[in-house]
Design a protein around this motif. Structure first.
Motif, mmCIF file in Angstrom:
data_model
loop_
_atom_site.group_PDB
_atom_site.id
_atom_site.type_symbol
_atom_site.label_atom_id
_atom_site.label_comp_id
_atom_site.label_asym_id
_atom_site.label_seq_id
_atom_site.Cartn_x
_atom_site.Cartn_y
_atom_site.Cartn_z
ATOM 1 N N LEU A 32 -8.558 -4.579 22.747
ATOM 2 C CA LEU A 32 -7.144 -4.573 23.118
ATOM 3 C C LEU A 32 -6.279 -5.096 21.981
ATOM 4 N N PHE A 33 -6.724 -6.159 21.322
ATOM 5 C CA PHE A 33 -5.995 -6.724 20.201
ATOM 6 C C PHE A 33 -5.945 -5.726 19.040
ATOM 7 N N LYS A 34 -7.020 -4.940 18.863
ATOM 8 C CA LYS A 34 -7.061 -3.920 17.815
ATOM 9 C C LYS A 34 -5.961 -2.895 18.031
ATOM 10 N N TYR A 35 -5.767 -2.488 19.269
ATOM 11 C CA TYR A 35 -4.698 -1.530 19.560
ATOM 12 C C TYR A 35 -3.348 -2.091 19.103
ATOM 13 N N TYR A 36 -3.080 -3.340 19.443
ATOM 14 C CA TYR A 36 -1.826 -3.984 19.048
ATOM 15 C C TYR A 36 -1.695 -4.033 17.524
ATOM 16 N N LEU A 37 -2.756 -4.476 16.852
ATOM 17 C CA LEU A 37 -2.702 -4.595 15.399
ATOM 18 C C LEU A 37 -2.541 -3.238 14.727
ATOM 19 N N ASP A 38 -3.291 -2.238 15.194
ATOM 20 C CA ASP A 38 -3.158 -0.890 14.628
ATOM 21 C C ASP A 38 -1.737 -0.365 14.773
ATOM 22 N N ARG A 39 -1.173 -0.568 15.945
ATOM 23 C CA ARG A 39 0.198 -0.094 16.196
ATOM 24 C C ARG A 39 1.193 -0.847 15.306
ATOM 25 N N HIS A 40 1.009 -2.141 15.183
ATOM 26 C CA HIS A 40 1.898 -2.948 14.345
ATOM 27 C C HIS A 40 1.794 -2.514 12.880
ATOM 28 N N ILE A 41 0.585 -2.310 12.401
ATOM 29 C CA ILE A 41 0.373 -1.871 11.023
ATOM 30 C C ILE A 41 1.017 -0.508 10.801
ATOM 31 N N GLU A 42 0.838 0.389 11.757
ATOM 32 C CA GLU A 42 1.388 1.745 11.631
ATOM 33 C C GLU A 42 2.912 1.724 11.572
ATOM 34 N N VAL A 43 3.536 1.082 12.536
ATOM 35 C CA VAL A 43 5.003 1.072 12.609
ATOM 36 C C VAL A 43 5.597 0.275 11.454
ATOM 37 N N ASP A 44 5.121 -0.937 11.300
ATOM 38 C CA ASP A 44 5.662 -1.820 10.278
ATOM 39 C C ASP A 44 5.340 -1.301 8.884
ATOM 40 N N GLY A 45 4.082 -0.894 8.676
ATOM 41 C CA GLY A 45 3.654 -0.424 7.361
ATOM 42 C C GLY A 45 4.398 0.806 6.907
ATOM 43 N N ASP A 46 4.475 1.808 7.761
ATOM 44 C CA ASP A 46 5.175 3.038 7.386
ATOM 45 C C ASP A 46 6.646 2.769 7.116
ATOM 46 N N HIS A 47 7.269 2.031 7.985
ATOM 47 C CA HIS A 47 8.706 1.770 7.863
ATOM 48 C C HIS A 47 9.012 0.929 6.625
ATOM 49 N N HIS A 48 8.310 -0.173 6.462
ATOM 50 C CA HIS A 48 8.576 -1.056 5.319
ATOM 51 C C HIS A 48 8.219 -0.398 3.999
ATOM 52 N N SER A 49 7.113 0.327 3.987
ATOM 53 C CA SER A 49 6.697 0.996 2.762
ATOM 54 C C SER A 49 7.739 2.025 2.328
ATOM 55 N N ASP A 50 8.212 2.810 3.277
ATOM 56 C CA ASP A 50 9.241 3.812 2.958
ATOM 57 C C ASP A 50 10.523 3.160 2.453
ATOM 58 N N LEU A 51 10.947 2.089 3.129
ATOM 59 C CA LEU A 51 12.163 1.389 2.694
ATOM 60 C C LEU A 51 11.986 0.788 1.300
ATOM 61 N N ALA A 52 10.825 0.204 1.047
ATOM 62 C CA ALA A 52 10.570 -0.400 -0.262
ATOM 63 C C ALA A 52 10.560 0.660 -1.360
ATOM 64 N N LEU A 53 9.943 1.796 -1.091
ATOM 65 C CA LEU A 53 9.952 2.886 -2.075
ATOM 66 C C LEU A 53 11.371 3.376 -2.335
ATOM 67 N N ASP A 54 12.149 3.525 -1.279
ATOM 68 C CA ASP A 54 13.552 3.938 -1.437
ATOM 69 C C ASP A 54 14.340 2.915 -2.247
ATOM 70 N N MET A 55 14.111 1.638 -1.976
ATOM 71 C CA MET A 55 14.816 0.578 -2.690
ATOM 72 C C MET A 55 14.488 0.640 -4.184
ATOM 73 N N THR A 56 13.228 0.788 -4.521
ATOM 74 C CA THR A 56 12.827 0.851 -5.925
ATOM 75 C C THR A 56 13.429 2.074 -6.598
ATOM 76 N N ALA A 57 13.383 3.197 -5.919
ATOM 77 C CA ALA A 57 13.964 4.422 -6.479
ATOM 78 C C ALA A 57 15.472 4.271 -6.693
ATOM 79 N N GLU A 58 16.144 3.644 -5.761
ATOM 80 C CA GLU A 58 17.583 3.430 -5.885
ATOM 81 C C GLU A 58 17.907 2.515 -7.067
ATOM 82 N N LEU A 59 17.138 1.457 -7.222
ATOM 83 C CA LEU A 59 17.411 0.491 -8.295
ATOM 84 C C LEU A 59 17.051 1.033 -9.681
#
Length: 135
Positions: A65-92
């Motif tokens: 059950l905890f794995k489901y939570y962690l996988d979901r958190h990694i997926e949502v947070d990782g994809d979102h933050h990674s995309d934003l960070a890449l955009d930030m670097t490209a912008e700068l």
């Protein structure tokens, strides 16, 4: 960075901190963004996914059950933050090839220092395990 030496922080840890603070104090936001993006946000989600998968294989009943939570958190947070960070670097960095080259070198050095840090941690763990086993 005297405080790092005073608290007997291992040399590899000092090196990572010294590099991090030199990037921060450089005032070059494109290098700060690149080190953050490629040394953390684009890297860590996959690392955590591997750790969670390994734990689940070893202890499936205890963490399913905890794995489901962690996988979901990694997926949502990782994809979102990674995309934003890449955009930030490209912008700068924009269209400035000099910024991109400097950001690449900064990212490589950040990753190399982290690799050295974690290799040192790994060797220390092995050394302690060896000592514990041989006693």
């Amino acid at each position: 960075m005297t405080g790092l030496r005073d608290c007997r922080n291992p040399r590899r840890g000092q090196n990572v901190c010294e590099l991090t603070f030199s990037i921060i104090t450089s005032g070059k936001s494109y290098n700060q963004a690149a080190a953050f993006t490629f040394g953390r946000e684009d890297l860590i989600p996959n690392m955590f996914h591997t750790i969670v998968t390994d734990l689940n294989e070893k202890f499936p009943e205890q963490i399913s059950l905890f794995k489901y939570y962690l996988d979901r958190h990694i997926e949502v947070d990782g994809d979102h933050h990674s995309d934003l960070a890449l955009d930030m670097t490209a912008e700068l960095c924009g269209q400035n090839s000099g910024y991109w080259k400097e950001a690449e070198l900064c990212s490589r050095e950040s990753l190399n220092q982290r690799i050295k840090l974690w290799d040192g941690v790994y060797r220390e763990i092995l050394r302690k395990d060896f000592v514990a086993v041989s006693v």
